[in-house]
Design a protein around this motif. Sequence first.
Motif, PDB file in Angstrom:
ATOM      1  N   ILE A 211      -1.756   7.941  -1.653  1.00  0.00           N
ATOM      2  CA  ILE A 211      -1.093   7.144  -2.688  1.00  0.00           C
ATOM      3  C   ILE A 211      -0.298   5.999  -2.060  1.00  0.00           C
ATOM      4  O   ILE A 211      -0.378   4.850  -2.505  1.00  0.00           O
ATOM      5  CB  ILE A 211      -0.165   8.040  -3.547  1.00  0.00           C
ATOM      6  N   VAL A 212       0.462   6.322  -1.015  1.00  0.00           N
ATOM      7  CA  VAL A 212       1.265   5.300  -0.324  1.00  0.00           C
ATOM      8  C   VAL A 212       0.356   4.223   0.277  1.00  0.00           C
ATOM      9  O   VAL A 212       0.632   3.020   0.173  1.00  0.00           O
ATOM     10  CB  VAL A 212       2.135   5.950   0.780  1.00  0.00           C
TER      11      VAL A 212
ATOM     12  N   THR B 188       5.126  -1.558  -1.953  1.00  0.00           N
ATOM     13  CA  THR B 188       5.627  -0.384  -1.240  1.00  0.00           C
ATOM     14  C   THR B 188       6.065   0.685  -2.232  1.00  0.00           C
ATOM     15  O   THR B 188       6.753   0.404  -3.205  1.00  0.00           O
ATOM     16  CB  THR B 188       6.837  -0.761  -0.353  1.00  0.00           C
ATOM     17  N   LEU B 189       5.633   1.917  -1.960  1.00  0.00           N
ATOM     18  CA  LEU B 189       6.026   3.056  -2.789  1.00  0.00           C
ATOM     19  C   LEU B 189       7.045   3.892  -2.032  1.00  0.00           C
ATOM     20  O   LEU B 189       6.792   4.317  -0.894  1.00  0.00           O
ATOM     21  CB  LEU B 189       4.809   3.937  -3.079  1.00  0.00           C
TER      22      LEU B 189
ATOM     23  N   ASP C  40      -2.589   0.624  -9.375  1.00  0.00           N
ATOM     24  CA  ASP C  40      -2.885  -0.786  -9.677  1.00  0.00           C
ATOM     25  C   ASP C  40      -1.877  -1.332 -10.685  1.00  0.00           C
ATOM     26  O   ASP C  40      -1.359  -2.443 -10.537  1.00  0.00           O
ATOM     27  CB  ASP C  40      -4.310  -0.917 -10.246  1.00  0.00           C
ATOM     28  N   LYS C  41      -1.603  -0.531 -11.714  1.00  0.00           N
ATOM     29  CA  LYS C  41      -0.668  -0.950 -12.769  1.00  0.00           C
ATOM     30  C   LYS C  41       0.748  -1.104 -12.208  1.00  0.00           C
ATOM     31  O   LYS C  41       1.436  -2.091 -12.499  1.00  0.00           O
ATOM     32  CB  LYS C  41      -0.692   0.095 -13.893  1.00  0.00           C
ATOM     33  N   LEU C  42       1.176  -0.143 -11.389  1.00  0.00           N
ATOM     34  CA  LEU C  42       2.526  -0.185 -10.806  1.00  0.00           C
ATOM     35  C   LEU C  42       2.702  -1.395  -9.899  1.00  0.00           C
ATOM     36  O   LEU C  42       3.734  -2.069  -9.921  1.00  0.00           O
ATOM     37  CB  LEU C  42       2.798   1.104 -10.016  1.00  0.00           C
ATOM     38  N   CYS C  43       1.669  -1.672  -9.087  1.00  0.00           N
ATOM     39  CA  CYS C  43       1.750  -2.800  -8.146  1.00  0.00           C
ATOM     40  C   CYS C  43       1.701  -4.141  -8.872  1.00  0.00           C
ATOM     41  O   CYS C  43       2.316  -5.109  -8.429  1.00  0.00           O
ATOM     42  CB  CYS C  43       0.631  -2.706  -7.111  1.00  0.00           C
ATOM     43  N   LEU C  44       0.975  -4.177  -9.969  1.00  0.00           N
ATOM     44  CA  LEU C  44       0.939  -5.389 -10.781  1.00  0.00           C
ATOM     45  C   LEU C  44       2.330  -5.664 -11.354  1.00  0.00           C
ATOM     46  O   LEU C  44       2.788  -6.808 -11.402  1.00  0.00           O
ATOM     47  CB  LEU C  44      -0.088  -5.224 -11.914  1.00  0.00           C
TER      48      LEU C  44
ATOM     49  N   GLY D 103       4.726  -7.548  -2.397  1.00  0.00           N
ATOM     50  CA  GLY D 103       5.952  -7.323  -1.628  1.00  0.00           C
ATOM     51  C   GLY D 103       7.002  -6.520  -2.362  1.00  0.00           C
ATOM     52  O   GLY D 103       8.079  -6.251  -1.816  1.00  0.00           O
ATOM     53  N   GLY D 104       6.719  -6.133  -3.590  1.00  0.00           N
ATOM     54  CA  GLY D 104       7.687  -5.369  -4.383  1.00  0.00           C
ATOM     55  C   GLY D 104       7.756  -3.904  -3.980  1.00  0.00           C
ATOM     56  O   GLY D 104       6.867  -3.384  -3.317  1.00  0.00           O
ATOM     57  N   THR D 105       8.828  -3.244  -4.391  1.00  0.00           N
ATOM     58  CA  THR D 105       9.026  -1.820  -4.104  1.00  0.00           C
ATOM     59  C   THR D 105       9.029  -1.037  -5.410  1.00  0.00           C
ATOM     60  O   THR D 105       9.667  -1.433  -6.382  1.00  0.00           O
ATOM     61  CB  THR D 105      10.362  -1.593  -3.361  1.00  0.00           C
ATOM     62  N   ILE D 106       8.313   0.068  -5.402  1.00  0.00           N
ATOM     63  CA  ILE D 106       8.218   0.904  -6.607  1.00  0.00           C
ATOM     64  C   ILE D 106       9.115   2.122  -6.437  1.00  0.00           C
ATOM     65  O   ILE D 106       8.949   2.906  -5.510  1.00  0.00           O
ATOM     66  CB  ILE D 106       6.760   1.339  -6.857  1.00  0.00           C
ATOM     67  N   ARG D 107      10.058   2.259  -7.356  1.00  0.00           N
ATOM     68  CA  ARG D 107      11.008   3.372  -7.337  1.00  0.00           C
ATOM     69  C   ARG D 107      10.589   4.432  -8.371  1.00  0.00           C
ATOM     70  O   ARG D 107       9.810   4.134  -9.290  1.00  0.00           O
ATOM     71  CB  ARG D 107      12.419   2.877  -7.647  1.00  0.00           C
TER      72      ARG D 107
END
Length: 339
Positions: free
Chosen positions: A156-157, A166-167, A191-195, A200-204
Amino acid sequence: MDVKAAAKAVKQGDIAPVYLLYGTEKYQMNEFVSFLTEHAVSENERDFALVHYDLADTPLQQVIEEAEMVPFMVPRKLILVQDASVFTAGKDQGKVEHRPESLLEYMKNPAEYSVLVFIVNQEKLDERKKIVKAVKTGGTLLSFMPLGSEDLLKWIVKKAKEQGCTLEESAAEAVIRNAGTQLQTLAAEIDKLCLYAGKGGTIRPDIVDELIARSTEQNVFALVEDIANLRVDRALSIFYELLKQKEEPIKIAALIARQFRIILQVKDLAGQSYSQQQIASQLGLHPYAVKIAGEQARKFQAAQLKQILSRLGTLDYQMKTGAIDKVLGLELFLLKLAA
């Protein structure tokens, strides 16, 4: 040979004449087929180079004839063969008569201009069969089984990293908790989370909870986890949310019973020194689900789990016969369980 080694060989131009892919993880299997296609035949040749067969309606000997036939207008052809049940145990119930000896004969001198790929969407092959042994010796046999719990988190990461985001580790756990363990579903959710996060974003974890809606089964999974950790308010909150979604209380009770049954089975098998993978195979579960059930099992005695299942059986009977209000019955069960 494992999948990584096979992919490395393909990348270096070392393509086997015959591949036999088997297992229950269809997403990874399809990824390997796409990877092999990309390296075995060029994109502008694929109209002539790609050939598809299904052994449910095509005899094996016809597929072998295709492999022996010189390709038209292309240097090499890739023959993808679905429903290859001739490699598994049990009698073939189909109407098509296959002659496995045709493949055995072909394996002695496979055509240089053909790549045969047999796809078996089943957990096991029949190792006693001569055709399985022949492919094992003269071709490439690859297993595609569900990833272990740690490997799934890493996958997943890595998938998120490929999308340029980044997760957080706890966010990867949240993705599985909300979306389940099917790679196809997980890939779409990543894909949805990264969109949403952008390059360069971080997913919390809070972003995961906001964007990925849990299924009923995943909600019950979380409800039992909250009960195991004595978080009664959160467990009841999930229960009321399920009621708002018009879920039938009897169905919720049945799913709770299923989860506690899994916890008891995992506890029993772990006590017999079964490994996580062995338990997963024995119960037909994903290794990650076994890992979580194992963690929950440590918080209960076997006698407690049996008592809980007995109470759920009684509750099911009472709800179905009208002896108790369904919502009230489940509320009382959850409160007593937490107590």
